[in-house]
Design a protein around this motif. Structure first.
Motif, PDB file in Angstrom:
ATOM      1  N   LEU A 242      45.567  -1.153  10.186  1.00 51.53           N
ATOM      2  CA  LEU A 242      45.864   0.134   9.555  1.00 51.53           C
ATOM      3  C   LEU A 242      45.052   1.270  10.175  1.00 51.53           C
ATOM      4  O   LEU A 242      45.556   2.380  10.350  1.00 51.53           O
ATOM      5  CB  LEU A 242      45.599   0.054   8.051  1.00 51.53           C
ATOM      6  N   ASN A 243      43.813   1.012  10.520  1.00 45.82           N
ATOM      7  CA  ASN A 243      42.961   2.038  11.123  1.00 45.82           C
ATOM      8  C   ASN A 243      43.419   2.440  12.513  1.00 45.82           C
ATOM      9  O   ASN A 243      43.023   3.475  13.043  1.00 45.82           O
ATOM     10  CB  ASN A 243      41.513   1.556  11.183  1.00 45.82           C
ATOM     11  N   PHE A 244      44.266   1.607  13.129  1.00 44.06           N
ATOM     12  CA  PHE A 244      44.768   1.879  14.468  1.00 44.06           C
ATOM     13  C   PHE A 244      46.062   2.692  14.432  1.00 44.06           C
ATOM     14  O   PHE A 244      46.497   3.217  15.448  1.00 44.06           O
ATOM     15  CB  PHE A 244      44.999   0.552  15.204  1.00 44.06           C
TER      16      PHE A 244
ATOM     17  N   GLN B 287      51.701   7.979   8.683  1.00 46.95           N
ATOM     18  CA  GLN B 287      52.193   6.676   9.144  1.00 46.95           C
ATOM     19  C   GLN B 287      51.455   5.529   8.468  1.00 46.95           C
ATOM     20  O   GLN B 287      52.035   4.476   8.210  1.00 46.95           O
ATOM     21  CB  GLN B 287      52.059   6.580  10.671  1.00 46.95           C
ATOM     22  N   ARG B 288      50.181   5.729   8.167  1.00 48.08           N
ATOM     23  CA  ARG B 288      49.435   4.705   7.432  1.00 48.08           C
ATOM     24  C   ARG B 288      50.025   4.524   6.029  1.00 48.08           C
ATOM     25  O   ARG B 288      50.165   3.403   5.539  1.00 48.08           O
ATOM     26  CB  ARG B 288      47.953   5.089   7.338  1.00 48.08           C
TER      27      ARG B 288
ATOM     28  N   ARG C 211      53.509   1.394   2.133  1.00 46.72           N
ATOM     29  CA  ARG C 211      54.752   1.350   1.355  1.00 46.72           C
ATOM     30  C   ARG C 211      55.636   0.193   1.829  1.00 46.72           C
ATOM     31  O   ARG C 211      56.266  -0.491   1.022  1.00 46.72           O
ATOM     32  CB  ARG C 211      55.532   2.652   1.521  1.00 46.72           C
ATOM     33  N   ARG C 212      55.692   0.006   3.133  1.00 42.36           N
ATOM     34  CA  ARG C 212      56.573  -0.995   3.723  1.00 42.36           C
ATOM     35  C   ARG C 212      56.158  -2.421   3.334  1.00 42.36           C
ATOM     36  O   ARG C 212      56.998  -3.318   3.291  1.00 42.36           O
ATOM     37  CB  ARG C 212      56.566  -0.837   5.243  1.00 42.36           C
TER      38      ARG C 212
ATOM     39  N   TYR D  31      42.161   8.969   6.855  1.00 44.62           N
ATOM     40  CA  TYR D  31      42.821   9.352   5.605  1.00 44.62           C
ATOM     41  C   TYR D  31      44.169   8.638   5.527  1.00 44.62           C
ATOM     42  O   TYR D  31      44.736   8.241   6.545  1.00 44.62           O
ATOM     43  CB  TYR D  31      43.020  10.865   5.546  1.00 44.62           C
ATOM     44  N   ILE D  32      44.678   8.451   4.321  1.00 48.35           N
ATOM     45  CA  ILE D  32      45.985   7.851   4.102  1.00 48.35           C
ATOM     46  C   ILE D  32      46.777   8.789   3.197  1.00 48.35           C
ATOM     47  O   ILE D  32      46.291   9.189   2.131  1.00 48.35           O
ATOM     48  CB  ILE D  32      45.876   6.471   3.430  1.00 48.35           C
ATOM     49  N   SER D  33      47.979   9.130   3.619  1.00 50.68           N
ATOM     50  CA  SER D  33      48.831  10.011   2.815  1.00 50.68           C
ATOM     51  C   SER D  33      50.093   9.286   2.397  1.00 50.68           C
ATOM     52  O   SER D  33      50.779   8.691   3.219  1.00 50.68           O
ATOM     53  CB  SER D  33      49.194  11.259   3.637  1.00 50.68           C
ATOM     54  N   LEU D  34      50.390   9.326   1.107  1.00 49.83           N
ATOM     55  CA  LEU D  34      51.642   8.755   0.607  1.00 49.83           C
ATOM     56  C   LEU D  34      52.711   9.822   0.463  1.00 49.83           C
ATOM     57  O   LEU D  34      53.786   9.539  -0.025  1.00 49.83           O
ATOM     58  CB  LEU D  34      51.403   8.076  -0.753  1.00 49.83           C
TER      59      LEU D  34
END
Length: 309
Positions: free
Chosen positions: A202-204, A210-211, A216-217, A306-309
């Motif tokens: 995930l960090n890559f 996209q994270r 979600r996927r 950061y992670i955005s939904l």
């Protein structure tokens, strides 16, 4: 004393196993992450697809690509949405040439594989095996994203049933070369999994959006949980992603996972890596609350994960 004769095959076997010192492997991995992250950001600004962009960048790209040479001092890329197109194309040319000169994805992968060597305490999946034994669990079908070795703990423990292994650049016939984001969606429960392992992947992923899409996927590939049968995600991230980011904390990461129906069952933090085992409820929050990106920690030494939904 007579020395034991060395055979040609013995010498070849020794050469077939290149070794990197841990410090050098870490440097390669960090630099590759920086290059890929900046490349993805430039392509986003230019509205160009990652699969076919070079023909649209012209002379500025070609000149910088041909002129670039590696130096001891690595380049710090500075650009934003207002940077002229030709300048962005030139930066992208230097990035692509540096990736090539450093050996490309193959060298990055070799560094990652070296980091997982058992003599260095690698293979993060041993933590997953440890937790599943503690919980008395077994799975019938598992998906390992970013698999580097087909004989790791997931595959040899006997706890995870039929293990499907995928990676962007497979180095084994037992690992399917595939991007998880392009993997066909399951047509039935027969194509779904009890467990998804996502270790240091995930960090890559280049962007926060996209994270979020990747998380979600996961829910589309997990079997609906039933009594006695859990649907789980094993997540491993570099500890600084949640402990030294300007925008992400441990608590916020758990909140994001919670929005998607995940609850933490087990967690552990080592010196540089954080591990979680999440169980999925079978449902995603119908109204995911928008979390405004805001600075949590200040300071020049912070990263921007950061992670955005």
């Amino acid at each position: 004393m007579l020395k034991r004769p060395r055979t040609i095959t013995a010498a070849a076997k020794k050469q077939d196993k290149p070794k990197l010192k841990p410090q050098k492997a870490r440097k390669i991995i960090r630099r590759f992450h920086v290059l890929q992250k900046n490349k993805a950001a430039i392509l986003r600004i230019l509205h160009l697809p990652e699969s076919n962009y070079k023909s649209n960048l012209g002379k500025a790209y070609t000149e910088q690509y041909e002129q670039f040479k590696l130096t001891k001092k690595v380049e710090l890329f500075r650009f934003d949405d207002s940077t002229p197109r030709d300048e962005l194309a030139g930066i992208l040319g230097r990035i692509d040439k540096e990736i090539e000169l450093r050996g490309g994805l193959h060298i990055y992968q070799m560094a990652s594989t070296m980091g997982q060597a058992s003599e260095r305490g690698g293979d993060s999946s041993k933590k997953l095996v440890e937790w599943y034994k503690e919980l008395g669990r077994k799975a019938t079908r598992s998906l390992e994203i970013g698999c580097l070795c087909p004989t790791n703990n997931i595959s040899t423990s006997g706890l995870f049933g039929d293990v499907i292994r995928i990676d962007l650049n497979s180095q084994s016939p037992k690992i399917l070369q595939q991007d998880f984001m392009e993997r066909p969606l399951p047509e039935s429960d027969d194509d779904k999994f009890n467990v998804i392992s996502c270790s240091l992947v995930l960090n890559f992923v280049p962007t926060a959006e996209q994270r979020g899409q990747m998380l979600r996927r996961f829910t589309e590939f997990l079997l609906p949980p039933t009594s006695g049968n859990h649907s789980s995600v094993f997540m491993v991230l570099p500890l600084p992603c949640v402990a030294n980011s300007r925008y992400m904390s441990r608590q916020l990461f758990l909140q994001i996972m919670g929005q998607l129906g995940f609850s933490v069952v087990k967690s552990h933090e080592a010196n540089k890596v954080a591990y979680w085992l999440f169980d999925w409820s079978g449902k995603v929050n119908e109204r995911i609350s928008k979390m405004k990106k805001k600075e949590i920690l200040t300071g020049a030494s912070r990263n921007n994960f950061y992670i955005s939904l």
